[in-house]
Each structure stands twice: as C-alpha cells, then as structure tokens.
Design an enzyme around this catalytic site. Sequence first.
Site, short mmCIF file in Angstrom:
data_model
loop_
_atom_site.label_atom_id
_atom_site.label_comp_id
_atom_site.label_asym_id
_atom_site.label_seq_id
_atom_site.Cartn_x
_atom_site.Cartn_y
_atom_site.Cartn_z
N TRP A 276 -2.06 18.78 8.24
CA TRP A 276 -1.67 17.38 8.04
C TRP A 276 -1.20 17.15 6.60
O TRP A 276 -0.31 16.34 6.34
CB TRP A 276 -2.84 16.44 8.37
CG TRP A 276 -2.90 16.13 9.84
CD1 TRP A 276 -3.73 16.71 10.75
CD2 TRP A 276 -2.09 15.19 10.56
NE1 TRP A 276 -3.47 16.18 11.99
CE2 TRP A 276 -2.49 15.25 11.92
CE3 TRP A 276 -1.07 14.31 10.20
CZ2 TRP A 276 -1.90 14.46 12.91
CZ3 TRP A 276 -0.49 13.52 11.19
CH2 TRP A 276 -0.89 13.60 12.52
N ASN A 339 -12.90 10.42 5.50
CA ASN A 339 -11.65 10.19 6.24
C ASN A 339 -11.81 9.18 7.38
O ASN A 339 -10.98 8.29 7.55
CB ASN A 339 -11.13 11.52 6.79
CG ASN A 339 -9.85 11.31 7.59
OD1 ASN A 339 -8.86 10.81 7.06
ND2 ASN A 339 -9.88 11.64 8.87
P1 FAD Z 1 -11.37 17.95 4.95
O1 FAD Z 1 -11.68 17.40 6.31
O2 FAD Z 1 -12.28 18.97 4.43
O3 FAD Z 1 -9.86 18.49 5.03
C1 FAD Z 1 -9.39 19.56 4.23
C2 FAD Z 1 -8.12 19.14 3.51
O4 FAD Z 1 -7.09 18.85 4.44
C3 FAD Z 1 -8.26 17.90 2.67
O5 FAD Z 1 -8.83 18.19 1.43
C4 FAD Z 1 -6.83 17.40 2.58
O6 FAD Z 1 -6.10 18.09 1.59
C5 FAD Z 1 -6.28 17.79 3.94
N1 FAD Z 1 -6.37 16.65 4.86
C6 FAD Z 1 -7.40 16.32 5.65
N2 FAD Z 1 -7.08 15.24 6.40
C7 FAD Z 1 -5.83 14.89 6.05
C8 FAD Z 1 -4.95 13.85 6.48
N3 FAD Z 1 -5.29 12.98 7.43
N4 FAD Z 1 -3.73 13.78 5.90
C9 FAD Z 1 -3.34 14.67 4.96
N5 FAD Z 1 -4.14 15.68 4.52
C10 FAD Z 1 -5.37 15.78 5.07
N6 FAD Z 1 -5.86 12.48 1.40
C11 FAD Z 1 -5.55 12.84 0.15
O7 FAD Z 1 -5.68 14.01 -0.19
N7 FAD Z 1 -5.07 11.93 -0.76
C12 FAD Z 1 -4.90 10.61 -0.44
O8 FAD Z 1 -4.43 9.84 -1.26
C13 FAD Z 1 -5.26 10.19 0.88
N8 FAD Z 1 -5.17 8.89 1.25
C14 FAD Z 1 -5.52 8.52 2.52
C15 FAD Z 1 -5.40 7.17 2.90
C16 FAD Z 1 -5.76 6.77 4.17
C17 FAD Z 1 -5.60 5.32 4.59
C18 FAD Z 1 -6.27 7.71 5.10
C19 FAD Z 1 -6.66 7.29 6.49
C20 FAD Z 1 -6.38 9.04 4.75
C21 FAD Z 1 -6.01 9.46 3.47
N9 FAD Z 1 -6.11 10.82 3.07
C22 FAD Z 1 -5.75 11.18 1.80
C23 FAD Z 1 -6.42 11.88 4.06
C24 FAD Z 1 -7.90 12.25 4.21
O9 FAD Z 1 -8.68 11.10 4.35
C25 FAD Z 1 -8.42 13.06 3.03
O10 FAD Z 1 -7.56 14.15 2.75
C26 FAD Z 1 -9.82 13.64 3.35
O11 FAD Z 1 -10.72 12.58 3.62
C27 FAD Z 1 -10.32 14.43 2.16
O12 FAD Z 1 -11.62 14.87 2.39
P2 FAD Z 1 -11.94 16.41 2.55
O13 FAD Z 1 -11.28 17.19 1.49
O14 FAD Z 1 -13.42 16.54 2.67
O15 FAD Z 1 -11.23 16.71 3.95
#
Ligand code: FAD
Length: 465
Positions: A276, A339
């Site tokens: 994503w 997320n």
């Molecule tokens: P994990 O579940 O461990 O995922 C691993 C990696 O995958 C993340 O670190 C991230 O790089 C990527 N990833 C995961 N979900 C998404 C997604 N839906 N879209 C794109 N990449 C994703 N993510 C950001 O990195 N920066 C932002 O500014 C951002 N803004 C967001 C705004 C909204 C309204 C929403 C709904 C989501 C947003 N996200 C953003 C996507 C996602 O919420 C975060 O990447 C995620 O919560 C990060 O936590 P994690 O590293 O533990 O995720």
Amino acid sequence: MNPVIVWFRQDLRLADNPALTHAMATGAPVLGLYVLDDETPGAWRLGGASRWWLHESLQALSSNLAEICGRLILRRGRADTAVASLAKEVGAAGVVWNRCYEPYAVERDKRLKADLTQAGIAADSFNGSLLAEPWEVRTGAGTPFKVYTPFWRALRALPDSGKPLPAPKAITPFVGKVATDRLADWALLPHKPDWAGGLRETWMPGEAGARKRLSRFLKHLKGYRAARDRPDDDDGTSHLSPHLHFGEISPRQVRHAVQTGEHGDDGDKFLSELGWREFSYHLLFHNPALPEAPLDAKFAHFPWTGSDAQFKAWSKGQTGYPIVDAGMRQLWHTGYMHNRVRMIAASFLIKHLAIDWRRGEAWFWDTLVDADLANNAASWQWVAGCGADAAPFFRIFNPVLQGEKFDPDGAYVRCWVPELAGLADKFIHKPWLAPTPPENYPEPIVDLAEGRARALAAFKGLSRE
Ligand code: FAD
C-alpha cells in the site's frame, strides 16, 4: 582528490543506501550533506512532529557517519541552490542522491541534475526508498495502475532486486575545511511548551532504532493478520512507518528480513501493507495534485458544512466518541495513531462532521511523526471515497461499533481517555448511556444517525450533478 557529495534526504541511513554505495565505489573522498529546505515544499514544509524526528535522526546519522570517518554537513535554504553551491565550494566531482517522489522534489531534482551536469559535475540518482520505481509498474496497456490488487501483483512479478547493500565500514573522508550549520540552531525541537515528552518516551529515531523496531516486530509477526486491527495490542503492528518515511530503514531491508523467516500468511499480509505504501507513491507520482485535489473530480464541490468548533473538538480529542478521542490524543501525545483508528477518526471528520478531508490531512501532516505526503494524501482520499480504489463514500464507520469490535475491553480507550477509565466495559464506547456519565468528558458533538443521514444526502446530491 575531488570529493563526491552524498546528499541525504529521506534516506537517513548507511545500510542499503545505493547513493552512498555508489559514492564509495568511485574511490573519491565522500562528504555527506543534509539541507533543511522549507521553501521548495511550500505548504508541505515539514510539520512539527516531523521536525522533532528529523533533529533526532540527523544526530544519529551524523554520529554513525563519524564512526566510519565520514561527516555530515548541514545547510539551510533552497536545496538546489545549497547543493550546487557546496559542490562548487569543494570542487565536487559528483553529487549523488536517492530519489524522492513528492512533486516539488521531482521538479527540483530534475532541474538540479541538469544544472550540475552542465557545470561538469556528475549527478546520479538512485532508488533507495521503494521496492519498485513508480514508472516500472505498469498495466498491460502501459498505463499507471488505479487499483491496488493488480498493482501489487504486477510489482511482485518484477525481478527481486536482491540482498540489501551492506553499510560501509570506513569512508575516505574529505579533509578540506567546509562550513556547516549547527543542528541546534535549526530549532527543530519544541520549547515553551516542550510537547515532545511523549515522543521521546515512544520512539528511538535513527538507523539503530529502526533495526530494533524491526527485530522486535519479527518476534510478533505471527498473528499479524488479525492483530493489526487491534489498537489495544501495541505489538500488533510494526511501528516502522516513521523509520520508513525518513529512510532509516529501506523497504528492501524490511522485505528481505520478512522473507528470510517462516512467516507464511502473516508475512504476506504484512508485505502487502508495504505494498500500500508503494501504491500510494505510485499514485502520487502519476497524480501530482493528489494532496490537494480529489482524484474523483465529482467530489470537488462536496458541501462541507462542519464548523471550526467541531474541527477543534476533533483535533483535541473532545468529540464525545471515545475511540475517536483516544486516537486523536494518542496522536497528540506520541505523534502516531493506530491505522484502524486513523480510518475511524478520518471517517468521523469527513462524514459525520462534514469537514473537508484536506483539513484532516493538514492536521495529520503537522502532528504525525510518520507524516508522508504520498501515504497521507492517498489514505485521506481513500477514506473520503474520492481516491483510487477507495472505500465507497457510503461506507461510514460507526465509531461505537468499531470501538466495540476492535477495542472490546476498552483498553485502548482507557489508556488515552483516562476520564473514562472507571466505566464498565459495556459503556466504555458509549459513555453517555452510563448511569452516571463522567462529568469531565464531553457529550457527543454530533448525533451519529443525523451525521450519517446528512453525509449520505450530500453524496446523493453529488451523484445527481
Ligand atoms: P504496519 O501495519 O506495521 O505496516 C507496515 C508499513 O506498511 C507501515 O509502516 C507503512 O509504511 C506501510 N503501510 C501500512 N498501511 C498503509 C496504508 N494504509 N497506506 C500506505 N502505507 C501503509 N502512513 C504513513 O506512513 N504516513 C502517513 O502520513 C499516513 N497517514 C494516514 C492517514 C490516514 C487517514 C490513514 C487512514 C492512514 C494513514 N497512513 C499513513 C497509513 C497507516 O495508517 C500507517 O502507515 C500505519 O498505521 C503505520 O503503522 P505501522 O508502521 O505499525 O504499520
């Protein structure tokens, strides 16, 4: 010998850094550079939480470089001017960097590359931030993708770029005198008030912190598919997002680490989340207006009727809906929000409060430590129903039901909304129904049924236009 400048940007690491590896391979002395450019990005200059992270990350990079005899020069101003002038000052043989994909960065870097080349300075750029370049992944018809699943399938079918590159053990230093700013003078850290206490408790910016997060997460990867939706499970997701955004770890390193273990279905699900991220960059690269304009033009005239007071209540975590408020307070305290809760809070703002998604996007930009132009814009458009492969607009998250499903014991709410900590489980997501609702917690600022009906009517109006 004339040095090669490695211009660090969103790749604040030594390992798996193709630009740095290339510079080392030339055999020339290597000089690191970081430029704080608040001009080129315009409205998208770094937000407050990102500035805190950047300070810490640059400190880490600088000391990692010093350990291998390298150094990091700091300059401030328009990056193209600053890079060109340092190259001239030190008589650089070349300048190398890893690519960024924000529209303003693409334009600037193209210009700079042409100027340097014309001046006889080699300019080379590399892919250090993505599994595949946005232009490498194409539909059968040769066009960019608009739907995630075939995009991810096509990306996975590309040849694997192999093992991540090792970090250099020693750098041939550039010994000439070069002026550098002092990091402290950039005032990236907050003071009066110092709101960064929660960030310091939560995060360890820098390459070592990123590696630590990854190895901790690999121990919890089993079960990711289900756990990733539970905000009450701190180990349910990787928390790698700010490390990936600042490039303290590369997606290639993460993919390689996951693929070398036996993680089965959970590993695939996790990699698809990295997918994503790739898809968001693909969308931004091919739609440079993504952060400002709805991809579905029908939404350009959506009737946003929410008030400033409602926006303020949302941003401060005072909406009266516990899961929304918990998320917004987690964001304020730690620079991060789970997320699932990002989706609920964003849906509530856009649909129940009828507030323009771009106001939410801007708030997240300022307060998230992982604020990322591509991911943030694509995700807000996804929730708003106007993006590529987006959730349909009429899918309106009910914050009470979402809370009960994904935070069933209310542990997440109790953690971030302590006023509600004493409530019985059955009232934790609807405190207004408790026999004695806590006095210091607000009443709901909008009736869910009314907000939903208003949103659906507005959407119906758009469809008729
Ligand atoms: P994990 O579940 O461990 O995922 C691993 C990696 O995958 C993340 O670190 C991230 O790089 C990527 N990833 C995961 N979900 C998404 C997604 N839906 N879209 C794109 N990449 C994703 N993510 C950001 O990195 N920066 C932002 O500014 C951002 N803004 C967001 C705004 C909204 C309204 C929403 C709904 C989501 C947003 N996200 C953003 C996507 C996602 O919420 C975060 O990447 C995620 O919560 C990060 O936590 P994690 O590293 O533990 O995720």
